[in-house]
Design an enzyme around this catalytic site. Structure first.
Site, mmCIF file in Angstrom:
data_model
loop_
_atom_site.group_PDB
_atom_site.id
_atom_site.type_symbol
_atom_site.label_atom_id
_atom_site.label_comp_id
_atom_site.label_asym_id
_atom_site.label_seq_id
_atom_site.Cartn_x
_atom_site.Cartn_y
_atom_site.Cartn_z
ATOM 1 N N HIS A 130 0.788 -1.235 0.000
ATOM 2 C CA HIS A 130 0.000 0.000 0.000
ATOM 3 C C HIS A 130 0.820 1.284 0.000
ATOM 4 C CE1 HIS A 130 0.517 -0.074 4.466
ATOM 5 N NE2 HIS A 130 0.294 1.223 4.378
ATOM 6 N N GLU B 173 3.311 5.309 -3.415
ATOM 7 C CA GLU B 173 3.417 6.659 -2.864
ATOM 8 C C GLU B 173 4.833 6.987 -2.403
ATOM 9 O OE1 GLU B 173 1.442 9.449 0.650
ATOM 10 O OE2 GLU B 173 0.963 7.322 0.518
ATOM 11 N N ASP B 174 5.524 6.016 -1.807
ATOM 12 C CA ASP B 174 6.778 6.317 -1.104
ATOM 13 C C ASP B 174 8.034 5.767 -1.768
ATOM 14 O OD1 ASP B 174 5.271 7.590 0.795
ATOM 15 O OD2 ASP B 174 5.236 5.896 2.182
ATOM 16 N N ASP C 102 -4.270 0.061 8.610
ATOM 17 C CA ASP C 102 -3.105 0.949 8.563
ATOM 18 C C ASP C 102 -3.142 1.938 9.727
ATOM 19 O OD1 ASP C 102 -0.830 2.330 7.394
ATOM 20 O OD2 ASP C 102 -2.243 3.835 6.679
ATOM 21 N N ASP D 57 -21.752 -3.113 35.626
ATOM 22 C CA ASP D 57 -21.874 -3.884 34.382
ATOM 23 C C ASP D 57 -20.598 -3.735 33.553
ATOM 24 O OD1 ASP D 57 -22.520 -1.207 34.083
ATOM 25 O OD2 ASP D 57 -23.840 -1.537 32.377
#
Length: 761
Positions: A98, A102-103, A165, A286
């Site tokens: 993923h 982009e990187d 992510d 509870d």
């Protein structure tokens, strides 16, 4: 494989990782991933996982996380989170890849060539979500969320990977600066956790909330976790006791293939109960939820009868989500009973199939079924998840990012109620919805013309809050028109959006008529008639009015954005009679539509600490409904006769204003303007204990704020409500005050008030 891939790539080790493996070792995380996938995925498919690991490891080879560990550990960890949802192969591969497009130097074409169009589309959707850059944090959040919704509508798997992510980012915040950690945690609590909840991913949602609480309210988190740990043995014994009683009793009635188990509630859930009910930890009983899983729907209702025969049910605490499922397809029976020892126990009853949907949420849509065909994508998802279809309609209608974010947040947070039309049709609405919300849900035209309502046969006002099971009939009149006060009590996004749209169109029409009248009067001075303007005249007016159509020019004149005399001066410089200097100067000072000064992109001078883009020498007013502070996102609106009014970007009233009156504004830097002192209002809820007021006022003063007024009252449950009007210099200063006050013992809640309600007498 891509020709750039290394020959010594990681091997496909198909043995589960042992518990001693390092969480920072990529190969160890990869082995864990393979072991998890083997539990539900065919063996031959794992070769593609190895290929994805090789591809990502190579392209991320020189990258490190802030912690110093190899970057590849992050996408592998995200893929591991997704295996808990038993999601399909393409999603796992997309999770590993993923960040590559982009990187790194990898391209979308590389991904498609190596892994196919399905994976490529998922990676593309994830890349688009994070690629866009914005001018402010509020704008970034709002537009980023719009991008997520669009990607989600294309393929819901995109958002599943994005949520995984974000969860891993929350798990690994420690190496980031504190300011960034808090920003990420706030964003996660505000958007991602509710979104996970809406998608039925309760495990992801609960862990996100606990991690956010640890970051934002660490002292309270530590206190609750310590108290829970102290009672661990007692808690485990209690859960085992209730489980055995339920299992044995149900077995007597012939239930087979039965599963009964219990779990303690999450820390954030406990904290919310403490805040909402004004209780100490010791007062909450509870703390556990029990689940009964049976074979079919008939068994669910029979098991409910057995439970209620054993233990007395608490009134108002039964919910039937089997007959009326939640929007995320969740189904279950919920009841809370009182055991003989006086302690309440929350019990959920569902079938095995319902439990799978509960555990996996929308991911159950992609539970691996040994098939090669991918899910049907957007069309199937939109049909199955009605709320997602509604969001898609909003994103087409609502152009303002902040308004879109506000609309979706309303639907993310609210619980549902179910009401009926007179014909018996079920209408699903958020909790707190009114009769008018119901009307707009049925049809926009019905909502706009609503004059009254009948609920269960009785006449009620249109602001009447509805309850589960109400039968609602709407009364209409063609003469009815929405009023601005309607916005103060409707709760659904659809109703608010339709009312705003109607009011804006009405306001635009009034401004157009006023603008036409004003321009016609000025045209008479030139010997021109408005109704006989030629196409060349219209082009001139549009050009110098800086609008695309003559109608837009008229609206701008009516709003006060354009002065008609100055418009004609620029359009017809040789025709307009010269005015006396003092009158012309007076007219110039009255308009807010000044041309930019020479110098191109040079910023205008600051006025009151505010830069207004494209308009000079304009009066600045700070909105009293929200009191913006230097450092936070702001928006400006032209106000006829009062210059530009500046609101907080998140101000609900600003969202109700016509976007055509909006102008770009920003805070000037300290070098350009001294921001001075600004009003801020704070409400503190605390236990009524001696000395709390002194500690709170001391904390505020120690941060450099000046307390102007204070108001104190004690509620029926002995909580103290302290409200302060202060003057300070920036949002950062206010945030420091809030953190310091929150750390004071016995303080339960600290919140900024939009505007003051402190008695000045």
């Amino acid at each position: 494989m891509n020709s750039n891939s290394p020959s010594n790539s990681p091997t496909n080790t198909k043995e589960p990782v042992n518990s001693a493996s390092s969480e920072h070792d990529p190969d160890a995380i990869y082995r864990e991933l393979v072991g998890n996938l083997q539990s539900y995925m065919r063996e031959e498919k794992l070769d593609i996982i190895q290929k994805a690991y090789q591809f990502a490891a190579f392209h991320h080879r020189d990258q490190k996380r802030r912690s110093g560990e190899p970057y590849i550990t992050h996408p592998l960890a995200v893929a591991n989170i997704l295996t808990t949802l038993r999601i399909d192969l393409a999603s796992i591969v997309a999770a590993i890849l993923h960040d590559t497009v982009e990187d790194t130097d990898a391209t979308l074409e590389d991904v498609e060539r190596e892994f196919g169009a399905d994976v490529s589309n998922l990676v593309d959707g994830l890349t688009k979500i994070s690629k866009i850059k914005f001018r402010s944090s509020q704008e970034r959040l709002a537009e980023n969320f719009r991008k997520m919704v669009l990607a989600m509508a294309q393929d819901l798997r995109v958002i599943l990977v994005k949520l995984a992510d974000r969860l891993h980012n929350m798990r690994t915040l420690d190496n980031l600066p504190q300011v960034k950690r808090q920003r990420i945690a706030e964003e996660t609590l505000e958007i991602y956790a509710p979104l996970a909840n809406r998608l039925g991913l309760y495990g992801l949602k609960s862990e996100m909330e606990d991690l956010c609480m640890r970051e934002l309210k660490y002292d309270i988190y530590r206190e609750i976790s310590n108290k829970v740990a102290i009672k661990k043995a007692e808690r485990e014994a209690y859960i085992a006791d209730v489980r055995n009683i339920l299992a044995n009793e149900l077995a007597k009635y012939g239930f087979t293939n039965l599963v009964v188990y219990g779990r303690p509630k999450h820390f954030y859930s406990i904290y919310k109960k403490m805040v909402d009910r004004g209780l100490e930890f010791e007062d909450i009983h509870d703390l556990f939820a029990f689940r009964i899983i049976v074979d079919n729907v008939k068994d669910c209702y029979e098991a409910l009868g057995v439970v209620h025969a054993m233990w007395k049910p608490m009134p108002g605490r039964f919910k039937d989500y089997i007959a009326m499922p939640k929007a995320n397809l969740y189904q279950s029976l919920h009841t809370t009973v009182i055991r003989p020892n006086g302690e309440p126990a929350e019990i959920q009853i569902r079938t095995h199939e319902m439990n799978q949907t509960c555990e996996l949420g929308v991911a159950a849509h992609w539970v691996y079924k040994e098939r090669n065909a991918p899910p049907q994508g957007a069309n199937a998802d939109l049909k199955k998840f009605s709320w997602l279809r509604q969001i898609m309609e909003w994103q087409k209608e609502i152009k303002d990012p902040d308004e879109f974010l506000e609309a979706v947040k309303v639907d993310l947070f609210e619980e549902e109620i179910f009401v009926f039309t007179p014909k018996g049709d079920v209408i699903q609405l958020p909790s707190g919805a009114t009769a008018l919300d119901f009307a707009f849900n049925v049809h926009t035209k019905i909502g706009i013309t609503t004059v009254g309502a009948k609920v269960n046969g009785r006449m009620v006002p249109i602001k009447k809050t509805l309850k589960n099971g109400d039968i609602v009939e709407i009364l209409t009149s063609p003469q009815q028109k929405p009023g601005k006060d309607w916005l103060s009590f409707v709760t659904t996004s659809k109703a608010r959006n339709k009312i705003r749209s109607y009011l804006r169109s009405e306001q635009r029409e009034r401004s157009r008529a006023l603008g036409r009248e004003m321009l016609a009067q000025e045209l008479e001075v030139l010997g021109l008639e408005f109704d006989k303007l030629k196409s060349g005249d219209v082009e001139l007016l549009c050009k110098y009015g800086k609008e695309s159509t003559l109608e837009d020019v008229l609206v701008a004149i009516g709003y006060g954005k354009v002065n008609p005399r100055e418009l004609l001066t620029r359009a017809y410089p040789n025709k307009l009679p010269k005015l006396p200097a003092e009158k012309l100067e007076s007219q110039k000072s009255s308009t807010v539509d000044k041309p930019k000064s020479a110098g191109g992109d040079k910023k205008p001078a600051a006025n009151g600490g505010i830069l207004v883009h494209g308009i000079e020498n304009v009066l600045i007013n700070f909105a009293r409904c929200c009191h913006p502070l230097p450092g936070e996102s702001i928006v400006g609106f032209i106000t006829r006769g009062r210059g530009v009014t500046v609101h907080r970007g998140s101000c609900p009233r600003a969202l109700d204003l016509d976007p055509q009156r909006r102008v770009d504004v920003q805070w000037a830097s300290e070098a350009e303007s001294n921001h001075g002192q600004h009003a801020a209002f704070l409400r503190v809820t605390a236990k009524d204990r001696q000395g709390v007021l002194a500690e709170v006022t001391s904390a505020i003063s120690s941060c450099g704020a000046n307390i102007q007024r204070a108001q104190i009252r004690v509620t029926a449950d002995l909580s103290g409500i302290l409200e302060f009007e202060m003057t300070l210099q920036s949002l950062t200063q206010l945030q420091a005050i809030i953190r310091k006050v929150e750390a004071i013992p016995f303080v339960q809640k600290v919140e900024r008030m939009s505007t003051h309600r402190i008695n000045r007498n």
